[in-house]
Every structure is written in structure tokens, then in C-alpha cells.
Design an enzyme around this catalytic site. Structure first.
Site, short mmCIF file in Angstrom:
data_model
loop_
_atom_site.label_atom_id
_atom_site.label_comp_id
_atom_site.label_asym_id
_atom_site.label_seq_id
_atom_site.Cartn_x
_atom_site.Cartn_y
_atom_site.Cartn_z
N SER A 132 0.83 -1.20 0.00
CA SER A 132 0.00 0.00 0.00
C SER A 132 0.87 1.25 0.00
CB SER A 132 -0.92 0.01 1.23
OG SER A 132 -1.64 1.23 1.32
N LYS B 238 1.45 -3.27 5.21
CA LYS B 238 0.47 -4.07 4.47
C LYS B 238 1.17 -4.81 3.33
CE LYS B 238 -4.22 -3.59 2.61
NZ LYS B 238 -4.12 -4.25 1.30
#
Length: 474
Positions: free
Chosen positions: A323, A329
Site C-alpha cells: 500500500s 500491508k
């Protein structure tokens, strides 16, 4: 055109007139016209397709030289020029857009011109001196676009399968079997309709995928067998006009030696020229593989979903940050990429099917589209499987505790109670468990439906998840 050419140009002539050709280029006047006519996509011929065409030109030069159809020195020069291309030289000279003149005449003449002009240099002549060595009269002796291009699609497809897809399939199959062994003792909840189902072994999930890929490999090989029959020698309309009587048999034999494939002359050259059915069959087998690869890639994404709010039964190896705004992430990017490539292959298959039915009478003029889409499908599937295997499948780990927790908490365990208390009683136990939060074991024991020993034997997850017909895991 009148006057002398500009210093960096040469003059070439075709049936439509004279043109100035950049002096450094090996392609000639017909290629130049194609560049002007087809500034469509910017897509150039795939290297594998170029190799297939050049292999044909090498084989035909050898055979026509042996049969006395062209002079031996010209034959040798064409073969030397072809070998240079096959070794990686002059690749920037194959420039005609994928979307071009029907049947592939523009690309075919691009190949003829490059080989002719390079062969001229080998003979000590200058580019464009076609009275000495001609793209049409020598490089293309006894040939037509109409039999060369379908032959090139066959050879290009076989080369792509041999060099790209087959090794990738073998690698993925081997890794899936390794993972099946590694995860054979991991028990997890099965799921059907995305709802809880009876327990299964994580290892058997991976082994199932292995068998799926093996079956697809067999289907692809079966379809590809139709590519071995070559219509080369059919010439313009399949009659063999302007070819030596022994040419077709001999050129198929030479191409078989050059490619290592069991190539033979087609029993009916006109049929081999008209039908695109072999390409449709291979493309269909690729689409079939792509459809299952999409399913597998989606399964991987579901099983890795989370980490806190999804299944998280397995961990796919993180290969890049996931991300631009959420730190920490990681996304299942290799599985996502796999699906996108497979969607493209499915689209190519639809285009190939439409193109295959668009031929008329003695020729299908949509062959340039079929050539690109088929060979590209094979190669991107091979690259995808290789990347998926090496960057994803090989590094998967199992979240064993989470898998076991899901398996033990699944209401589908009640399925094993059916033979002992009946479907309706088992359904009532499941409903009460869902309503009260009590475990299936507790409810069965509280109601005295089974003894503790009986229940332990029936709800043995090891036994329940053992694939029937296979020996128990040691």
C-alpha cells in the site's frame, strides 16, 4: 521518383514504383510500405514468431539449394543470414505492426527482405541489389505467404510450448507436490459454497492443484500434436505450384531436424492452409488451463486473507509493500497478477476463435492476429507460472494453529454424526451449537446421544480428513 537518392538512402523498386530506403536498414520497400500503412498498435512480431519464420527460410534455402532450384552460393548466404538472426542479430529490423495486411504478407516480406539484404552483404554485394539475390525469387523460392505463415504459427507455437510453458508447468507441478508433502499433517476446515464443510488436509489441497496442472499439461500436449503436420509446399493455394516434387517432404524433414519436433508434411496442403482448427484447439487448451489458474489464484488469496480479519490459514511470501498509504500491508500480488494474465489469455482465445472462422475459400486472412495471440498466450502463461511458482508457491507457510482451530470449530463436523444419530438429530445438534455457542461434543454428551469413547472415535479429525482410498499418514 527521379534524381539521385539522398546520401543516407538507397533506391528500391517494386511493382508500385520506386522508394527511398534508409541505407542502414536491412528491410526493404515492401516493409517500408507496411510501416506507412499500419501505424496501429506499436506491437512488433514476437521473437519466437520471428525465429519460426527464419527457421522456415533457413530450411527452404537448404532444400532449394540441394534440389538445384537456387544457386548453392545464394543458398549458403541465406542460411548464414538466417543463422545470424537466430543467434540474436538484426532483431530491430523486424518492424511490421501485429495488425497488418491479411494473411501476414507484410511480415513475411519483412523477413524475406532482411535475409536477402544481409545475404547480399555476405556475398560482397550491396543492399538492394536484388538482381543478384532477390527476396522473392531466392529467399521465397517455391513459397507463398499462404503456406509459410500457417507453418510459422505451428512452429512458433511448438517452440513456445517447449521453451516456456512446459518447463514452467513442470516446475509448478514439482513445487505443489513438495508443498503437499510438507502440509500433509495440517488439518483445516473444508469449505463449500464458502460455508463450513468437513475437515480436509492442507496437503491434499496442494496435491489436488498438482493433479489439475498435470491434467492440463496432458490436454495441451494432445492439442499440440495437431501442429506437427505442415502445409509448407502448398504454395499459393495448396496445389504446390512452382515447387520441386520433393520439396515438401524434404523441407518438413529439415525443419524437424532444426526444431527437434516430429514435423511431417500435411496429408492435404490445401486443408492445412485453410483451417485454423489446430490453433483453436491449442488456444482452447490454454484457456482451460487459465480458468483453473484463476480459481487457484483466488483460493490462495482467500486462504491468505487477513491477517486479522480473514482466514489467514496460510502465509504467502511478501514480495513487495502492499500500500502507498497503509504501512506494514502486504498483498497477494503474485496471485493477483496470475488472474490478470489468465483473463488476457481468455480474451485472446475469443479473438482466435473469431479469426479462425473468418477465412474464405482457399485462405484465412486473419492469421497475423492468430499468430500473435496464440504464441503470446503460451509465453505469458509460461512466464506467469514460473513467477508464481518461484515467487509465491515455493515460499508458502501454513498457520497450523489457525487451521486446526477452524477445523475443530466447524459445524460441518456434525456430518460424521449422521450414521450414528440420523440427519435430523444431527441437524438439531448443529442448530443448538450455533445458537448457544456450545461445542458439538458438549451437546452430544449432555444429551446422552453417544458415549465419550464413541464420540472421540467419530470426531477423530485425523481420520475424518484422511483422503479415502489412500493409506493413513505415518
Amino acid at each position: 521518383m527521379t534524381g539521385s537518392p539522398a546520401p543516407d538512402f538507397r533506391i528500391e523498386t517494386d511493382s508500385m514504383g520506386d522508394r527511398q530506403i534508409p541505407a542502414h536498414t536491412y528491410y526493404g520497400i515492401q516493409t517500408l510500405r507496411a510501416l506507412e500503412n499500419f501505424p496501429i498498435s506499436g506491437l512488433k512480431p514476437l521473437p519466437t514468431y520471428v525465429d519460426a519464420c527464419v527457421l522456415i527460410k533457413k530450411a527452404t534455402a537448404l532444400v532449394n539449394g540441394e534440389l538445384g532450384c537456387i544457386p548453392q552460393d545464394i543458398s549458403a548466404a541465406i542460411v548464414e543470414a538466417a543463422d545470424e538472426v537466430l543467434q540474436g542479430q538484426w532483431r530491430d529490423q523486424f518492424v511490421v505492426d501485429v495488425y497488418q495486411a491479411g494473411a501476414g504478407t507484410s511480415h513475411h516480406m519483412n523477413v524475406n527482405e532482411v535475409l536477402a539484404n544481409r545475404a547480399l552483404e555476405i556475398l560482397g554485394a550491396e543492399k538492394g541489389q536484388y538482381q543478384r539475390l532477390s527476396p522473392n525469387d531466392h529467399v521465397n523460392y517455391g513459397q507463398s505467404t499462404n503456406d509459410v505463415i500457417p507453418t510459422a504459427i505451428r512452429i512458433g507455437g511448438l517452440l513456445a510450448l517447449h521453451h516456456s510453458l512446459d518447463p514452467a508447468l513442470e516446475g509448478a507441478i514439482a513445487i505443489l507436490e513438495q508443498k503437499a508433502e510438507e502440509f500433509q499433517d495440517v488439518i483445516k476446515s473444508g469449505r463449500t459454497h464458502l460455508q463450513d464443510a468437513v475437515p480436509v488436509r492442507l496437503g491434499e489441497n496442494f496435491r489436488a492443484w498438482r493433479y489439475i496442472l498435470q491434467d492440463h499439461q496432458r490436454r495441451i500436449h494432445s492439442a499440440a500434436a495437431d501442429l506437427y503436420a505442415l502445409g509448407l509446399g502448398g504454395s499459393a493455394a495448396g496445389t504446390g505450384l512452382n515447387t520441386h516434387p520433393h520439396y515438401a517432404q524434404r523441407v518438413a524433414s529439415v525443419l524437424a531436424e532444426l526444431t527437434g519436433q516430429p514435423l511431417t508434411p500435411a496429408p492435404h496442403p490445401m486443408a492445412a492452409m485453410q483451417t485454423m482448427a489446430p490453433f483453436v484447439a491449442v488456444s482452447g487448451s490454454l484457456r482451460n488451463l487459465a480458468q483453473d489458474l484463476v480459481k487457484i489464484s483466488h483460493d490462495l488469496r482467500l486462504m491468505d486473507s487477513g491477517p486479522k480479519t480473514g482466514f489467514k490459514e496460510i502465509q504467502l511470501p511478501p514480495v513487495q509493500p502492499g500500500s502507498s498509504i497503509m504501512p506494514g500491508k502486504y498483498n497477494p500480488v503474485m496471485a493477483e497478477m496470475t488472474s490478470m494474465v489468465c483473463f488476457q489469455v481468455m480474451g485472446y482465445d475469443s479473438a482466435i476463435a473469431l479469426a479462425a472462422q473468418a477465412g474464405q475459400l482457399e485462405l484465412n486472412v486473419m492469421m497475423p492476429l492468430i499468430a500473435y495471440d496464440l504464441i503470446h498466450s503460451i509465453e505469458i502463461l509460461g512466464h506467469t507460472l514460473g513467477a508464481l511458482a518461484n515467487r509465491c508457491l515455493g515460499g508458502i507457510t501454513a498457520n497450523r494453529d489457525r487451521c486446526l482451530a477452524y477445523a475443530e470449530g466447524s459445524l460441518a463436523l456434525v456430518t460424521a454424526l449422521n450414521p450414528h444419530m440420523g440427519y435430523l438429530n444431527a441437524a438439531a445438534v448443529a442448530k443448538e451449537s450455533l445458537t448457544t455457542g456450545k461445542s458439538l461434543r458438549q451437546i452430544v454428551l449432555d444429551q446422552g446421544l453417544m458415549t465419550p469413547a464413541e464420540l472421540a472415535q467419530v470426531l477423530d479429525l485425523e481420520a475424518m480428513s484422511q483422503l479415502q482410498g489412500t493409506p493413513p499418514t505415518p
